[in-house]
Design a protein around this motif. Structure first.
Motif, PDB file in Angstrom:
ATOM      1  N   UNK A  64      52.985   7.094  14.761  1.00 13.38           N
ATOM      2  CA  UNK A  64      54.192   7.700  15.338  1.00 13.38           C
ATOM      3  C   UNK A  64      54.756   9.091  15.338  1.00 13.38           C
ATOM      4  N   UNK A  65      55.370   9.678  14.590  1.00  9.87           N
ATOM      5  CA  UNK A  65      55.757  10.781  14.542  1.00  9.87           C
ATOM      6  C   UNK A  65      54.814  11.805  14.272  1.00  9.87           C
ATOM      7  N   UNK A  66      52.819  11.167  14.487  1.00 13.68           N
ATOM      8  CA  UNK A  66      51.410  12.470  14.261  1.00 13.68           C
ATOM      9  C   UNK A  66      51.285  13.247  13.583  1.00 13.68           C
ATOM     10  N   UNK A  67      52.824  12.828  12.456  1.00 14.42           N
ATOM     11  CA  UNK A  67      51.790  13.388  10.993  1.00 14.42           C
ATOM     12  C   UNK A  67      51.169  13.038  10.255  1.00 14.42           C
ATOM     13  N   UNK A  68      50.725  11.773  10.900  1.00 14.87           N
ATOM     14  CA  UNK A  68      49.675  10.566  10.203  1.00 14.87           C
ATOM     15  C   UNK A  68      48.207  10.396  11.619  1.00 14.87           C
ATOM     16  N   UNK A  69      46.894  10.114  11.030  1.00 11.87           N
ATOM     17  CA  UNK A  69      45.788   9.858  11.894  1.00 11.87           C
ATOM     18  C   UNK A  69      45.186   8.419  11.611  1.00 11.87           C
ATOM     19  N   UNK A  70      44.741   7.509  12.994  1.00 15.29           N
ATOM     20  CA  UNK A  70      44.698   6.115  11.749  1.00 15.29           C
ATOM     21  C   UNK A  70      43.458   6.156  12.550  1.00 15.29           C
ATOM     22  N   UNK A  71      43.039   5.906  11.427  1.00 15.10           N
ATOM     23  CA  UNK A  71      41.227   6.080  12.630  1.00 15.10           C
ATOM     24  C   UNK A  71      40.320   5.179  11.891  1.00 15.10           C
ATOM     25  N   UNK A  72      40.062   3.372  12.905  1.00 16.15           N
ATOM     26  CA  UNK A  72      39.893   2.574  13.149  1.00 16.15           C
ATOM     27  C   UNK A  72      38.422   2.713  13.705  1.00 16.15           C
ATOM     28  N   UNK A  73      37.275   1.831  13.124  1.00 10.91           N
ATOM     29  CA  UNK A  73      35.939   2.424  13.006  1.00 10.91           C
ATOM     30  C   UNK A  73      35.617   1.408  12.999  1.00 10.91           C
ATOM     31  N   UNK A  74      35.972   0.355  13.806  1.00 13.98           N
ATOM     32  CA  UNK A  74      35.030  -0.463  14.236  1.00 13.98           C
ATOM     33  C   UNK A  74      34.511  -1.768  13.906  1.00 13.98           C
ATOM     34  N   UNK A  75      34.248  -1.896  12.612  1.00 12.47           N
ATOM     35  CA  UNK A  75      32.852  -2.589  11.764  1.00 12.47           C
ATOM     36  C   UNK A  75      34.365  -3.845  11.472  1.00 12.47           C
ATOM     37  N   UNK A  76      32.570  -4.515  11.228  1.00 11.30           N
ATOM     38  CA  UNK A  76      33.123  -5.579  10.011  1.00 11.30           C
ATOM     39  C   UNK A  76      32.541  -6.148   8.858  1.00 11.30           C
ATOM     40  N   UNK A  77      33.581  -5.962   8.087  1.00 17.70           N
ATOM     41  CA  UNK A  77      35.094  -6.147   8.344  1.00 17.70           C
ATOM     42  C   UNK A  77      34.936  -4.848   8.366  1.00 17.70           C
ATOM     43  N   UNK A  78      36.748  -4.984   8.479  1.00 17.60           N
ATOM     44  CA  UNK A  78      37.393  -3.587   9.282  1.00 17.60           C
ATOM     45  C   UNK A  78      37.581  -2.793   8.264  1.00 17.60           C
ATOM     46  N   UNK A  79      37.696  -1.492   9.248  1.00 20.61           N
ATOM     47  CA  UNK A  79      37.596  -0.567   8.393  1.00 20.61           C
ATOM     48  C   UNK A  79      37.833   0.204   8.558  1.00 20.61           C
ATOM     49  N   UNK A  80      39.141   0.924   8.003  1.00 20.91           N
ATOM     50  CA  UNK A  80      40.527   1.962   8.613  1.00 20.91           C
ATOM     51  C   UNK A  80      40.805   2.833   7.369  1.00 20.91           C
ATOM     52  N   UNK A  81      40.933   4.204   8.120  1.00 16.91           N
ATOM     53  CA  UNK A  81      41.751   5.376   7.193  1.00 16.91           C
ATOM     54  C   UNK A  81      42.285   5.637   7.557  1.00 16.91           C
ATOM     55  N   UNK A  82      43.250   6.428   6.880  1.00 19.95           N
ATOM     56  CA  UNK A  82      44.574   7.462   7.130  1.00 19.95           C
ATOM     57  C   UNK A  82      44.888   8.558   6.217  1.00 19.95           C
ATOM     58  N   UNK A  83      44.377  10.153   7.823  1.00 20.33           N
ATOM     59  CA  UNK A  83      44.326  11.114   7.377  1.00 20.33           C
ATOM     60  C   UNK A  83      45.725  11.692   8.399  1.00 20.33           C
ATOM     61  N   UNK A  84      45.564  13.143   7.703  1.00 19.84           N
ATOM     62  CA  UNK A  84      46.900  14.027   8.297  1.00 19.84           C
ATOM     63  C   UNK A  84      46.763  14.708   9.252  1.00 19.84           C
ATOM     64  N   UNK A  85      47.501  14.403  10.260  1.00 20.17           N
ATOM     65  CA  UNK A  85      47.161  15.713  11.958  1.00 20.17           C
ATOM     66  C   UNK A  85      47.535  17.529  11.056  1.00 20.17           C
ATOM     67  N   UNK A  86      47.326  18.116  11.588  1.00 27.01           N
ATOM     68  CA  UNK A  86      47.353  19.482  11.652  1.00 27.01           C
ATOM     69  C   UNK A  86      48.946  19.977  10.951  1.00 27.01           C
TER      70      UNK A  86
END
Length: 120
Positions: A64-86
């Motif tokens: 929400x503070x825009x320092x982290x990005x969540x990527x949901x790959x819409x796969x089964x089983x679910x795969x999500x990763x987190x990365x830093x924004x600039x």
């Protein structure tokens, strides 16, 4: 909405920074994401001692503070990763000197903490 002049009036940016990294685990999450995207399980292992509820909430806050990005790959089983924004990368880089300070003063801090615990 907070304006830049309001931030300076309340600590010249320190207040804004502390609002983003407040919480026991947020600085560690940012630090661990410096090496690249991580999945939830990796972050859980790296931040030993955090509950699932707290980790999920802190990840949501950072997103929400825009320092982290969540990527949901819409796969089964679910795969999500987190990365830093600039913005998050610049904040994580600012945390590194604090890590260095902690490492350099670890012995003295351990002594101080032991004395404090003995008084409790």
């Amino acid at each position: 909405m907070t304006t830049p002049s309001q931030i300076c009036d309340t600590g010249c940016g320190l207040n804004a920074t502390l609002r983003i990294i407040s919480g026991k685990w947020k600085p560690l999450i940012l630090f661990f994401l410096r090496d690249g995207p991580k999945r939830y399980g990796e972050l859980k292992r790296l931040t030993q001692g955090v509950s699932d509820k707290v980790l999920i909430q802190q990840l949501k806050d950072l997103e929400a503070d825009r320092v982290l990005a969540r990527t949901d790959y819409k796969e089964v089983p679910p795969r999500v990763d987190y990365s830093l924004t600039p913005l998050g990368r610049s904040l994580a880089d600012a945390i590194v000197p604090l890590c260095t300070w902690g490492t350099e003063n670890a012995a003295e801090m351990a002594s101080i903490f032991a004395e404090r615990d003995a008084l409790s």
